[in-house]
Write a protein that holds these residues in place. Sequence first.
Motif, short mmCIF file in Angstrom:
data_model
loop_
_atom_site.label_atom_id
_atom_site.label_comp_id
_atom_site.label_asym_id
_atom_site.label_seq_id
_atom_site.Cartn_x
_atom_site.Cartn_y
_atom_site.Cartn_z
N VAL A 156 0.86 -1.19 0.00
CA VAL A 156 0.00 0.00 0.00
C VAL A 156 0.89 1.24 0.00
CG1 VAL A 156 -1.77 1.27 1.28
CG2 VAL A 156 -1.82 -1.23 1.22
N SER A 157 0.64 2.14 -0.94
CA SER A 157 1.48 3.34 -1.00
C SER A 157 1.05 4.34 0.07
CB SER A 157 1.40 3.97 -2.40
OG SER A 157 0.07 4.27 -2.71
N VAL A 158 2.04 4.88 0.75
CA VAL A 158 1.79 5.82 1.84
C VAL A 158 2.75 6.98 1.70
CG1 VAL A 158 1.74 6.14 4.33
CG2 VAL A 158 1.20 3.91 3.38
N SER A 159 2.23 8.19 1.69
CA SER A 159 3.14 9.33 1.80
C SER A 159 2.73 10.09 3.05
CB SER A 159 3.08 10.22 0.56
OG SER A 159 1.77 10.71 0.37
N GLY A 160 3.61 10.10 4.02
CA GLY A 160 3.24 10.63 5.33
C GLY A 160 2.45 9.60 6.10
N THR A 161 1.15 9.83 6.20
CA THR A 161 0.30 8.81 6.81
C THR A 161 -0.88 8.55 5.87
OG1 THR A 161 -1.02 10.47 7.98
CG2 THR A 161 0.87 9.53 9.16
N ARG A 162 -1.50 7.42 6.06
CA ARG A 162 -2.66 7.10 5.24
C ARG A 162 -3.66 6.30 6.07
NH1 ARG A 162 -2.80 4.03 -0.69
NH2 ARG A 162 -5.08 3.90 -0.83
N ASN A 163 -4.89 6.73 6.04
CA ASN A 163 -5.94 6.00 6.75
C ASN A 163 -6.73 5.12 5.79
OD1 ASN A 163 -7.53 5.50 9.24
ND2 ASN A 163 -9.17 6.35 7.98
N ILE A 164 -6.94 3.88 6.20
CA ILE A 164 -7.70 2.92 5.41
C ILE A 164 -9.06 2.73 6.08
CG2 ILE A 164 -7.78 0.53 4.58
CD1 ILE A 164 -5.50 2.19 3.37
#
Length: 274
Positions: free
Chosen positions: A96-104
Motif C-alpha cells: 500500500v502506497s503511503v506518503s506521510g500517513t494514510r488512513n484505510i
Amino acid sequence: MRKHVLFALCCLFAGALITSCRKEAVKSTTADSEISDETKAKIYALGFGTDNVRKVAGGYLVENDIVLTEENLNTKINSPFLRIAGDEQYRTTNVVSVSGTRNITVLVTGLDTPYIRGTDTAIARYNAQGLSLTFSRITSGTADITIQGFYQGPSGGFITLGSAGFPTAAGNPYNSILMNTHPQAYGANPNVLYIGSVIQHEIGHCIGFRHTDYATRSSCGQNVNEGQVTTGVGAIQIPGTPSGADPNSWMLACSNGGNRTFNANDVIALTYLY
Ligand SMILES: [Zn+2]
C-alpha cells in the motif's frame, strides 16, 4: 486462513447435517477441472499451489484464503529480492502506497455483532503499533476494505475461516475480506477475539503480507511449499525477521483456533513496511 475441523467434525456432526453441509459446499464450489490450464499456469507462476483452485467473486481463491485477481494473474514483475523457504515474514511485490500517513477505511456489511466487534479489535491492534498506515471503521459509504460473509462447510478436514487478496499495482489495499458464517468456522457463539484475529490476518493480506510459513504451511500440519516464486505477487523477506521457526506469527497459514495477535517479529515486519 483455515483451521483443522476433522476432530470437531467426527465428534459433533453426523448423518443428515453433514450431508446437507456438503451439498451446500458443493453447490458454491467451482470444480477444479473448470479452471483452465492457462489460468492454473499463471497461478503457479505467481508462486501458489494449483490444487483446489476455485473461481470466486473478484478472481480465483488459492491456498484456501487468498484471492488472486485478474490483475495479479496478468502482471509480471521480476524482483531481485526473492527468497524461497524459511519462516521469515514475507511481503508481496505490491504494497500500500503511503506518503506521510494514510488512513484505510473498513466497512462491515451484513454481518452480526461479533464480526463488527472483531473488526474493531483488529483495527485497534494495528492502530496501537503507531504505523504510518492507520485504520478506521465506517458504517456507510464506500470503504477501502469491505468485510462481508459467505457460508461454506468444511472440506478435506479443513474449513476456510476467511479470505482476502493482495494490494493493487496502484498501491491500494485489496478491497474485500470474506468471513465464513458457517457454524463450524467460529461456533454458534463466535468469540470476538478469535474472529478479530482472523480479520487481523486477512487485513495483513490486504496490505501485502504473505504467509509467514508459506514455504511449508507447517501451521496447517503440512509440509508443502505454496510454490516457487519468480514473478508477479512475490514473496520478499522483510529484513530483521528471523530465518528460524516463528510459531506465533499472525500471518501463519492456519489458525490456532483462538486469539492470536502480532508477535515481536510481526511488529518488526509491520514497522519496516509501514
Ligand atoms: Zn492467509
